[in-house]
Write a protein that holds these residues in place. Structure first.
Motif, PDB file in Angstrom:
ATOM      1  N   SER A   1     -17.535   3.422  -0.500  1.00 28.50           N
ATOM      2  CA  SER A   1     -17.721   2.198  -1.514  1.00 28.50           C
ATOM      3  C   SER A   1     -19.138   2.029  -2.158  1.00 28.50           C
ATOM      4  CB  SER A   1     -17.341   0.948  -0.628  1.00 28.50           C
ATOM      5  OG  SER A   1     -16.181   1.218   0.141  1.00 28.50           O
TER       6      SER A   1
ATOM      7  N   THR B   1     -12.001   1.931   3.813  1.00 28.01           N
ATOM      8  CA  THR B   1     -12.949   0.781   3.206  1.00 28.01           C
ATOM      9  C   THR B   1     -12.817  -0.275   3.966  1.00 28.01           C
ATOM     10  OG1 THR B   1     -11.941   1.750   0.966  1.00 28.01           O
ATOM     11  CG2 THR B   1     -12.963  -0.329   0.887  1.00 28.01           C
TER      12      THR B   1
ATOM     13  N   SER C   1     -10.497   6.138  -1.714  1.00 25.40           N
ATOM     14  CA  SER C   1     -11.642   5.464  -1.291  1.00 25.40           C
ATOM     15  C   SER C   1     -12.693   5.986  -2.076  1.00 25.40           C
ATOM     16  CB  SER C   1     -12.033   5.821   0.164  1.00 25.40           C
ATOM     17  OG  SER C   1     -12.524   6.954   0.638  1.00 25.40           O
TER      18      SER C   1
ATOM     19  N   LYS D   1      -5.955  -4.527  -4.595  1.00 27.22           N
ATOM     20  CA  LYS D   1      -5.526  -4.437  -3.019  1.00 27.22           C
ATOM     21  C   LYS D   1      -6.615  -4.572  -1.956  1.00 27.22           C
ATOM     22  CE  LYS D   1      -1.311  -3.206  -4.855  1.00 27.22           C
ATOM     23  NZ  LYS D   1      -0.477  -4.739  -5.129  1.00 27.22           N
ATOM     24  N   ILE D   2      -7.566  -4.284  -2.286  1.00 26.52           N
ATOM     25  CA  ILE D   2      -8.795  -4.407  -1.265  1.00 26.52           C
ATOM     26  C   ILE D   2      -9.228  -5.795  -1.200  1.00 26.52           C
ATOM     27  CG2 ILE D   2     -11.243  -3.723  -0.508  1.00 26.52           C
ATOM     28  CD1 ILE D   2      -9.365  -1.190  -0.624  1.00 26.52           C
TER      29      ILE D   2
ATOM     30  N   TRP E   1      -2.342   6.490  -5.945  1.00 27.47           N
ATOM     31  CA  TRP E   1      -3.812   6.501  -6.178  1.00 27.47           C
ATOM     32  C   TRP E   1      -4.565   7.604  -5.621  1.00 27.47           C
ATOM     33  CZ3 TRP E   1      -2.924   1.572  -2.497  1.00 27.47           C
ATOM     34  CH2 TRP E   1      -2.377   0.541  -3.295  1.00 27.47           C
TER      35      TRP E   1
ATOM     36  N   SER F   1      -7.160   5.639   2.680  1.00 27.94           N
ATOM     37  CA  SER F   1      -8.211   5.344   1.932  1.00 27.94           C
ATOM     38  C   SER F   1      -8.612   3.760   1.906  1.00 27.94           C
ATOM     39  CB  SER F   1      -7.714   5.577   0.578  1.00 27.94           C
ATOM     40  OG  SER F   1      -7.823   7.115   0.258  1.00 27.94           O
ATOM     41  N   CYS F   2      -7.578   2.815   2.050  1.00 29.43           N
ATOM     42  CA  CYS F   2      -7.952   1.671   2.193  1.00 29.43           C
ATOM     43  C   CYS F   2      -8.550   1.251   3.491  1.00 29.43           C
ATOM     44  CB  CYS F   2      -6.365   0.842   1.901  1.00 29.43           C
ATOM     45  SG  CYS F   2      -6.065   0.906   0.124  1.00 29.43           S
TER      46      CYS F   2
ATOM     47  N   LEU G   1       0.976  -1.253   0.158  1.00 35.59           N
ATOM     48  CA  LEU G   1      -0.061   0.011   0.000  1.00 35.59           C
ATOM     49  C   LEU G   1       0.676   1.332   0.050  1.00 35.59           C
ATOM     50  CD1 LEU G   1      -2.639  -0.981   2.609  1.00 35.59           C
ATOM     51  CD2 LEU G   1      -2.945  -1.538   0.110  1.00 35.59           C
TER      52      LEU G   1
ATOM     53  N   CYS H   1      -2.013   3.259   3.734  1.00 39.92           N
ATOM     54  CA  CYS H   1      -3.055   3.819   2.880  1.00 39.92           C
ATOM     55  C   CYS H   1      -4.378   4.087   3.564  1.00 39.92           C
ATOM     56  CB  CYS H   1      -3.394   3.037   1.745  1.00 39.92           C
ATOM     57  SG  CYS H   1      -4.521   3.667   0.699  1.00 39.92           S
TER      58      CYS H   1
END
Ligand code: CAA
Length: 379
Positions: free
Chosen positions: A159, A86, A206, A41-42, A31, A82-83, A24, A80
């Motif tokens: 999402s 999520t 995200s 990656k998610i 990203w 954003s990840c 990440l 990350c």
């Protein structure tokens, strides 16, 4: 509170840390720049067992408890942010289905979330006119025999364009909190569609968008929990979700502090590293203290949740303190970097933008203070 992590908690933390560091962190800047949702990656996070950390093994989860989930979200956020949001929201969705779903609902949705077949889950509560006050929502679900017809528009849905299943709140009864029910709506159900992606200040990797419902018909079996008692489902889910946001903020703060310490040791001014100056040392010391306090509050809330003890107030305190502490840490990190902290080549610029949302979503910090004060004064 026992602050030693179990073997399982340590394993999950270390695995998430390694994944964040290798997969990440090197990509998070790109990203962000491209506002790209890193779907692969998610899904990899699901493969690692991170999409149902506090969900029973029988449903594909890791069954490792809320402390393990908090550790995982923090580690992912270091790589990350954003990840991490999520991840946190998807875990919240999986947990709420586990807690309130029928056997059929649990078996239908949870394994798809935990396995990554659904890249994410969405928590579709807020509306344009119902953010802090979800009891004022306008989306309706009108009963027609054994079906419900949903109409309305949800907003700020994490999402929203990617989730395989949405937990959707809609009005089935009279005004206020008592007339709201909760439904499970699969992506692709006719009459439901995601709107235009928001162009955000931070957390740009995200996905956040409105979700529209136009004569969207679902069966009675889509009802999650008891009809007209959906508001409490949202409140209980958010209590847990707020630990996730506290954990995310902690991770962003830790990443900013790591960058600030490294930069302070490397940057030369007046013939020496700026880390030698007390002005810099005090900023770093304040940040470290903030992060340590945020960590304790966050783990405490998670620990209480894991022991099935009341944790609503502790979750709100953790969310408030951790997000505000990490915001100060990010601000200090930019200051330590000077002009370089204001440009995109340095990661602290992203942390400074990413941290801002954490004081707003899953209940603004003003709402958290309402929850804390009510607990304090109305016991
Ligand atoms: N657990 C269980 N039940 C709860 C509860 C909790 N934590 N909080 C409230 N309730 C119950 C109350 O007991 C009450 O039940 P009774 O009528 O049976 O007594 C009922 O819910 C209504 O409660 P209130 O009268 O306190 O409700 P309120 O309208 O005054 O609202 C609030 C209270 C705390 C302000 C609440 O509205 C709130 O949390 N607002 C913020 C909403 C929020 O966090 N939104 C985030 C959106 S999701 C998101 O951001 C996710 C993402 O994608 C990142």
């Amino acid at each position: 509170m026992d602050l030693r992590f179990s073997e399982e908690e340590t394993l999950i933390r270390d695995m998430a840390r390694e994944f964040a560091r290798n997969e990440l962190k090197p990509n998070a800047g790109t990203w962000d720049e491209e506002s790209r949702f890193p779907e692969d990656k998610i899904r990899s996070m699901a493969e690692l067992g991170l999409m149902g950390v506090n969900v029973p093994e029988s449903l594909g989860g890791a069954e490792a408890g809320p402390v393990a989930l908090s550790l995982a979200v923090t580690e992912i956020a270091k790589g990350c942010a954003s990840c991490a949001v999520t991840l946190s929201v998807t875990n919240m969705v999986c947990e709420v289905i586990t807690a309130f779903g029928t056997e059929a609902q649990k078996l239908r949705y949870c394994p798809k979330i935990t396995s990554g077949e659904y890249v994410a889950g969405a928590f579709s509560l807020s509306e344009a006119g119902a953010g802090s006050d979800p009891g004022g929502m306008k989306t309706t679900a009108v009963r027609k025999g054994d079906r419900f017809i949903l109409n309305g528009e949800k907003m700020w849905i994490t999402s929203g364009a990617y989730a395989g299943v949405h937990v959707v709140w809609a009005r089935t009864g009279g005004k206020g909190a008592k007339g709201i029910s909760c439904f499970l709506v699969e992506a692709g159900t006719p009459g439901m569609k995601p709107g235009k992606k928001e162009n955000k200040m931070g957390l740009r990797a995200s996905n956040t968008c409105p979700v529209l419902f136009e004569d969207c018909e679902v069966g009675e079996d889509a009802l999650l929990g008891v009809e007209n008692e959906g508001f409490k489902v949202a409140m209980m889910a958010l209590d847990g979700g707020r630990i996730g946001i506290a954990s995310q903020a902690l991770g962003i703060g830790l990443a900013a502090q790591e960058a600030a310490v490294a930069y302070a040791k490397e940057r030369q001014q007046f013939g020496q590293a700026i880390a030698n100056f007390e002005a810099i040392q005090w900023m770093l010391a304040d940040s470290e203290t903030d992060l340590s306090a945020a960590r304790q509050l966050t783990y405490r809330a998670a620990w209480l949740k894991g022991r099935h003890r009341p944790f609503s107030q502790e979750a709100s305190m953790a969310k408030t303190f951790s997000t505000e502490a990490a915001w100060r840490v990010c601000d200090n990190a930019v200051q330590v970097h000077g002009g370089y902290g204001y440009v995109k080549e340095y990661e602290v610029e992203r942390h400074y933008r990413d941290i801002r949302a954490t004081r707003i979503y899953e209940g603004t910090n003003q709402i958290q203070r309402v929850v804390i004060a009510r607990n304090l004064l109305c016991k």
